[in-house]
Each structure stands twice: as structure tokens, then as C-alpha cells.
Design a protein around this motif. Structure first.
Motif, PDB file in Angstrom:
ATOM      1  N   ARG A 196      55.957  38.340  92.422  1.00  0.00           N
ATOM      2  CA  ARG A 196      56.546  37.343  91.570  1.00  0.00           C
ATOM      3  C   ARG A 196      57.651  37.114  91.101  1.00  0.00           C
ATOM      4  N   ALA A 197      58.105  38.313  90.643  1.00  0.00           N
ATOM      5  CA  ALA A 197      59.556  38.630  89.794  1.00  0.00           C
ATOM      6  C   ALA A 197      60.128  37.663  91.574  1.00  0.00           C
ATOM      7  N   LEU A 198      59.877  38.128  92.406  1.00  0.00           N
ATOM      8  CA  LEU A 198      61.229  37.381  93.787  1.00  0.00           C
ATOM      9  C   LEU A 198      60.980  35.527  93.566  1.00  0.00           C
ATOM     10  N   VAL A 199      59.830  35.119  93.471  1.00  0.00           N
ATOM     11  CA  VAL A 199      59.576  33.835  93.211  1.00  0.00           C
ATOM     12  C   VAL A 199      59.549  33.272  92.408  1.00  0.00           C
TER      13      VAL A 199
ATOM     14  N   GLU B 178      58.337  38.712  80.232  1.00  0.00           N
ATOM     15  CA  GLU B 178      58.355  38.184  79.091  1.00  0.00           C
ATOM     16  C   GLU B 178      57.264  36.475  80.077  1.00  0.00           C
ATOM     17  N   GLN B 179      57.496  36.103  81.062  1.00  0.00           N
ATOM     18  CA  GLN B 179      57.263  34.846  81.754  1.00  0.00           C
ATOM     19  C   GLN B 179      55.585  34.725  82.862  1.00  0.00           C
ATOM     20  N   GLN B 180      56.227  36.342  83.405  1.00  0.00           N
ATOM     21  CA  GLN B 180      54.912  36.543  84.280  1.00  0.00           C
ATOM     22  C   GLN B 180      53.607  37.616  84.207  1.00  0.00           C
TER      23      GLN B 180
ATOM     24  N   PHE C  83      58.162  48.912  83.908  1.00  0.00           N
ATOM     25  CA  PHE C  83      57.717  49.214  84.792  1.00  0.00           C
ATOM     26  C   PHE C  83      58.302  48.137  85.604  1.00  0.00           C
ATOM     27  N   LEU C  84      58.497  46.715  85.316  1.00  0.00           N
ATOM     28  CA  LEU C  84      59.260  45.931  86.504  1.00  0.00           C
ATOM     29  C   LEU C  84      60.783  45.947  86.546  1.00  0.00           C
TER      30      LEU C  84
ATOM     31  N   CYS D 130      49.114  30.041  92.206  1.00  0.00           N
ATOM     32  CA  CYS D 130      49.148  30.882  92.728  1.00  0.00           C
ATOM     33  C   CYS D 130      50.057  31.758  94.115  1.00  0.00           C
ATOM     34  N   GLU D 131      51.566  31.037  93.833  1.00  0.00           N
ATOM     35  CA  GLU D 131      52.222  31.584  95.697  1.00  0.00           C
ATOM     36  C   GLU D 131      51.552  32.627  96.084  1.00  0.00           C
ATOM     37  N   VAL D 132      51.293  33.588  95.371  1.00  0.00           N
ATOM     38  CA  VAL D 132      51.266  34.664  96.078  1.00  0.00           C
ATOM     39  C   VAL D 132      50.105  34.910  96.626  1.00  0.00           C
ATOM     40  N   ARG D 133      48.864  34.380  95.856  1.00  0.00           N
ATOM     41  CA  ARG D 133      47.464  34.544  96.652  1.00  0.00           C
ATOM     42  C   ARG D 133      47.593  33.191  97.484  1.00  0.00           C
TER      43      ARG D 133
END
Lengths: 146, 146
Positions: free
Chosen positions: A11-14, A33-35, A41-42, B110-113
DNA sequence: GACTAAATCTACCTAATAAGTAGAGATAAA
DNA sequence: TTTATCTCTACTTATTAGGTAGATTTAGTC
């Protein structure tokens, strides 16, 4: 099941790919925050991706993270291998971490291995050919690729 | 990676399928020895497979386990779901145990999904169509099926 | 009816992994 | 020199993997 960590990484990469074709960086706090990803952890995740050459970073004011490797060169498989380790369903089918089953009596005759070789091939076909860029491009494209 | 337990389950089923087209039973001790599976652990596994209707058993002398369900009706997917739980790479892609991601903001976007949906489909194509009978039949068959 | 060979049940154990948290340190810009 | 940011190291806590242990039930045999 892939780990929560891998999901966060993807998700971060996207997000970075969306934000940063122009090389503009994002700071951890904003990605977090956005994700909705726990911040500390991030941090570890992004650091790991950086160490593996996917991201670059700058500290201090105007710092942040940005893609180093182009989005169309980062496959889902690569990310999963960095974060979660081998993708293969059996150790004896892994390319990055091959390991013979302790109790294996001849891989060539192993029925289980033979079946899962098909699974491994099928998943690699998707994961090693799908990039972050693919994921954010036209939604219909993926479904019709095969 | 599938669990060691699932591997044991599949190997035991393959062995029983080989031994038992004629309904002949095998005792735990023999399966354990021939396949190098810790005996007490195997007991639990077979019991579980029995409770799910794959095996039948008899106690006491001349007892043992045998296939209840025909080998060509037992898929790898079924066994994995019994032993390891859901096969899907993401909870939100599981049919048997669907669960929305805690932090999901719209599955459709959701791109990952979307990417892993492809993975899920590909693995199901193999696992839900390959039976124990397939696994022990002519070796070349599997490779050329698709 | 006792003996023996099996499966069955319930509980426990230990090490590793997942998913974070905490806090101090390094560095870059203003 | 202050502030914003990434970086490093260590810790925590709950769950799971991969078993062990031992008592119990059941079915056939002597």
C-alpha cells in the motif's frame, strides 16, 4: 495468507508511486496517516524497502521517502520476498530459499511436491509479472491479462 | 507456505489411496513409520480428517484407517482448508472465512486486493481441481493439464 | 472374562513468528 | 541551535506451529 506487514508495504508503494512519478517525496507521517498504518511499524517497513533498493530517502526538513526503482520495475513478488520471505508453497519449491524436506524420500516421486509445483508456477506467473505500475493503471487491464 | 501438518495429511491420504482402493485399512503406526510422521501428531491429523468425512476408522484388533471419500473426490484444496484453514492470500478474498481488512477503504478500489484476486483464482484452479487420485495417477498428466 | 491392539480424548509444552511499541540517535535545513 | 525528519536497537505480547504425554474407550482373541 500474506502478512499485514506485506500489505502495508504494498500500500505504501502504491501511494508513493501515485505521488511520485515526479520524484516528489512523502514523509512517513503522511503515508502512515493516509493509509492508516501504525507509524513506527511503517518506519521499519520503509527502511527495509530502502535497504533493498526500492526506495530512497532524505532526512531532516523537506525529507521523506520516494521510489528509487521505477514503479513498472517493482513486482509484487519482489516486495513479498523482501517482507515475507519465500513465496513458494513448499520449501523444496523455493528458488530463493530452497530446502529439502527433512523427511523427503526422493523429490521426483513426491506427489505433493508435483502438485504444488503447479501452484507455485501459477502464483509466480501473477506475482512476478504484476508491477506496482500495473496495479495503479487502468483497473480493467489486470482482469483480462490472462 | 503450507504447514508441515498439511503435508503430513496429504502424504497420509496418498498412502491410504494407494493402499486402499480395495477398502483395506492401515493402522496409524504403519502410516507413521512408512511416511516418517511423528505418530501422536499423525493421530490428531487423521482424527481430524475423519471428523470431516474423508476417512473412516475402526478400533481394536484389525482396526485402522481407510478412505471413506473416494480418492478422486478429495481435492488438495479441501484438505488444505481442513488442516490449514483458508487458502486465500488475503482475508478479504477468502470464500470460507471472508473478513474485511480492518483498515480497508473500499474493496473495489483496493489495488492490492485486485492483484491478489488473480493469485487466488490461479491457486484455486490448481488446488480445487487436483484430487488425491490425480496425484497418484500417471505422472505426466498433471504437468500437461493446463 | 482377561488380554491386547488399536483408535480417541484432553491437556500440555516449547520455540518461533506476527504485529507492533519505545526511545534514543543521526542528519539536514532554516 | 532548533526543528523536522529518518535510523537504529531493543523490547513486548499474543498467537501459531509442531509437537508430547497419558489416560480412556472399543473391538477382537485366547
Amino acid at each position: 495468507m500474506i502478512s499485514q506487514k506485506a500489505k502495508y508495504a504494498l500500500r505504501a508503494l502504491v501511494l508513493l508511486a501515485r505521488a511520485g512519478a515526479d520524484g516528489s517525496a512523502m514523509i512517513i507521517a503522511d503515508i502512515s496517516e493516509q493509509q492508516n498504518i501504525p507509524r513506527k511499524f511503517l518506519e521499519q517497513i520503509l527502511l527495509d524497502l530502502k535497504r533493498h533498493g526500492l526506495l530512497e530517502s532524505r532526512r531532516g526538513k523537506n525529507g521523506g521517502y520516494a521510489l528509487l526503482k521505477p514503479a513498472d520495475m517493482i513486482t509484487f513478488g519482489e516486495v513479498l520476498r523482501i517482507i515475507d520471505g519465500p513465496i513458494a508453497p513448499l520449501p523444496c519449491l523455493s528458488k530463493m530459499a530452497y530446502k529439502r524436506c527433512a523427511d523427503c524420500q526422493g523429490e521426483a516421486n513426491c506427489e505433493v511436491r508435483r502438485v504444488f509445483a503447479g501452484v507455485a508456477e501459477a502464483t509466480r506467473a501473477v506475482l512476478d509479472r504484476t508491477t506496482i505500475a500495473d496495479a495503479i493503471s487502468d483497473e480493467t487491464e489486470l482482469a483480462t491479462e490472462f
